[in-house]
Scaffold this motif. Structure first.
Motif, PDB file in Angstrom:
ATOM      1  N   ASP A   1       0.939  -1.226  -0.123  1.00 36.22           N
ATOM      2  CA  ASP A   1      -0.045   0.209   0.018  1.00 36.22           C
ATOM      3  C   ASP A   1       0.922   1.151   0.211  1.00 36.22           C
ATOM      4  OD1 ASP A   1      -1.996   2.070   0.492  1.00 36.22           O
ATOM      5  OD2 ASP A   1      -2.754   1.111   2.084  1.00 36.22           O
TER       6      ASP A   1
ATOM      7  N   ASN B   1       0.135   4.094   0.119  1.00 29.54           N
ATOM      8  CA  ASN B   1      -0.780   5.325   0.863  1.00 29.54           C
ATOM      9  C   ASN B   1      -0.352   5.046   2.349  1.00 29.54           C
ATOM     10  OD1 ASN B   1      -1.786   6.474  -1.649  1.00 29.54           O
ATOM     11  ND2 ASN B   1      -3.184   4.958  -1.686  1.00 29.54           N
ATOM     12  N   ASN B   2       0.128   3.961   2.417  1.00 34.95           N
ATOM     13  CA  ASN B   2       0.621   3.754   4.104  1.00 34.95           C
ATOM     14  C   ASN B   2       1.963   3.441   4.287  1.00 34.95           C
ATOM     15  OD1 ASN B   2       0.132   3.292   6.787  1.00 34.95           O
ATOM     16  ND2 ASN B   2      -0.257   0.966   6.529  1.00 34.95           N
TER      17      ASN B   2
ATOM     18  N   GLY C   1       4.825   4.776  -6.541  1.00 35.49           N
ATOM     19  CA  GLY C   1       4.749   5.017  -4.949  1.00 35.49           C
ATOM     20  C   GLY C   1       5.535   3.924  -4.244  1.00 35.49           C
TER      21      GLY C   1
ATOM     22  N   ASP D   1      -4.742  -0.209  -4.381  1.00 37.75           N
ATOM     23  CA  ASP D   1      -5.362   0.972  -4.935  1.00 37.75           C
ATOM     24  C   ASP D   1      -4.824   1.562  -6.179  1.00 37.75           C
ATOM     25  OD1 ASP D   1      -6.103   1.966  -1.740  1.00 37.75           O
ATOM     26  OD2 ASP D   1      -7.427   1.039  -2.846  1.00 37.75           O
TER      27      ASP D   1
END
Length: 340
Positions: free
Chosen positions: A7, A9-10, A60, A166
Motif C-alpha cells: 500500500d 498510501n501507508n 509509489g 489502490d
C-alpha cells in the motif's frame, strides 16, 4: 501462485529503532536515461547505492535489493575463516532510507544482508528471498531477537505477484510486479560444489526476474501484462542452468539486466583459490546469452575480495561493439526508465 499486497498510501519506516525516516529518497548525484535518448516520459527509477544494493521506485512503491550498509573499513563474514573488508561507503546510510515497501534478497550472505541490517530492519518488512535465507531469517536468534515475520521464499522459476493496493492505470487495471526466482550457482560445479553441499560454507543464491505491469480489471494473474522486464543475475557464475532463462523468455524481451560482477575470489585476490561471482569474461557471455536491451553492472568494487575490476568489463564490452548496450552508474546515480 503467491501474492503480496503493498500500500503506497501507508508508508512504514524501514527500521525498528528510527521510526521517523525522511519522506523522500536522497537526491540523485546524476540522473541517466537510456543511451538511445529520452522523450521525458520516464515513470520509474533505479538508484545504485553500492555493492548489490539498489532502490527501485515505481508507482509509489520502493523495492530495496540486497541491503548492505556497512562502511569502508568494516569487516564482513563470507565463510568459514574467510572475511572481507569494505573499501567504499554506500551512497546513503541505513537510517537515511525513506520508507521501503519490500526487500529482495538474493541470498543470505554478509555482503548482501549485513548484521546491522539484520538487527535493525523492522520485523514485519516484507522480504522475498531463497528458501535457505527464509529458514535463517525466520529462526529464533541467539540474541533472543524476534524473527522476521513476512518472508516469502521463491525457488528457481517460482513466482509471486506484488499487487499495488489502490493502484489504478488507464482502464482500472491492477498494477502489479511479478517476481520470479532465476537460477544461480555461487560455487562452480564439480567436487567443490559437492563439498559445499556438505559444509554449507557458501549459501545458495537466486537471480530474479522483475516484471512491472498490470492485470486487467476483473481478470486473473494469467492475464498479467508486463510493461518492463528486469533481470537481476544475483551472485552467480556463468553456468549451464542460466541457459534456460532465454528459452523461457523467448520473444518476450528483457529490457534491463543488473549484472553482479567483480570476479569475487575466496579467500581473496592474493590467494584466488575459488571464484564465486562472474568476472568480465563470464559477464559478457551472460550479456550475449540474455541479450537485454540494456545492461547495468553492479557488485564490482566494494570489497577487497573482488579480482576483476569494472574496467575489465568496460573493455570487453567495447571490444565486442556493445558500448551502446551498457550504462554505468556511480553510487547515488539513478537510471530513469518508462514502464510501457
Amino acid at each position: 501462485m503467491k501474492h503480496l499486497t503493498l500500500d503506497p498510501n501507508n508508508p512504514q519506516p524501514p527500521t525498528r529503532k528510527h521510526l521517523h525516516p525522511p519522506t523522500s529518497l536522497v537526491g540523485a548525484k546524476e540522473t541517466k536515461v537510456h543511451p538511445k535518448g529520452s522523450d521525458g516520459s520516464e515513470d520509474a527509477q533505479l538508484m545504485f547505492i553500492g555493492n548489490a544494493t539498489t532502490i527501485l521506485s515505481w508507482q509509489g512503491i520502493r523495492l530495496l535489493t540486497d541491503p548492505n550498509f556497512l562502511h569502508a573499513g568494516d569487516h564482513v563474514h563470507l565463510g568459514p575463516g574467510v572475511s572481507g573488508v569494505r573499501l567504499k561507503d554506500p551512497a546513503i546510510d541505513l537510517h537515511d532510507l525513506p520508507h521501503i515497501d519490500l526487500v529482495l534478497l538474493s541470498h543470505y550472505h554478509g555482503d548482501h544482508f549485513d548484521q546491522i541490517v539484520e538487527d535493525e530492519l523492522r520485523r514485519d518488512l516484507p522480504i522475498i528471498t531463497t528458501p535457505h535465507a527464509k529458514s535463517c531469517l525466520t529462526a529464533p536468534t541467539k540474541k533472543g531477537e524476534d524473527e522476521f515475520t513476512a518472508v516469502t521464499d521463491l525457488d528457481f522459476f517460482d513466482s509471486c505477484f506484488i499487487d499495488i493496493k489502490d493502484g489504478a492505470a488507464e482502464g482500472n487495471k491492477q498494477l502489479s510486479i511479478k517476481v520470479t526466482g532465476m537460477p544461480g550457482k555461487h560455487v562452480p560445479p564439480g567436487p567443490v560444489d559437492k563439498a559445499n553441499d556438505l559444509l554449507h560454507a557458501v549459501p545458495p543464491t537466486n537471480g530474479w526476474m522483475l516484471e512491472l505491469g498490470y492485470i486487467p480489471s476483473g481478470q486473473g494473474e494469467d492475464s498479467f501484462q508486463s510493461g518492463y522486464r528486469i533481470y537481476i543475475s544475483g551472485d552467480t557464475l556463468f553456468v549451464d542452468e542460466l541457459k534456460e532463462i532465454p528459452e523461457r523468455y523467448k520473444n518476450k524481451g528483457i529490457d534491463l539486466m543488473l549484472i553482479h560482477l567483480g570476479g569475487t575470489t575466496l579467500p581473496g585476490p592474493k590467494m584466488p583459490l575459488l571464484m564465486v561471482t562472474m568476472d568480465a569474461k563470464q559477464g559478457i557471455e551472460l550479456v550475449r546469452l540474455i541479450s537485454p536491451d540494456l545492461t547495468i553492472p553492479i557488485h564490482f568494487d566494494d570489497y577487497d575480495v573482488f579480482l576483476s575490476p569494472l574496467s575489465d568489463f568496460k573493455k570487453v564490452m567495447e571490444d565486442a561493439g556493445l558500448s551502446d548496450k551498457v550504462l554505468y552508474l556511480d553510487r547515488r546515480d539513478e537510471f530513469k526508465f518508462r514502464v510501457k
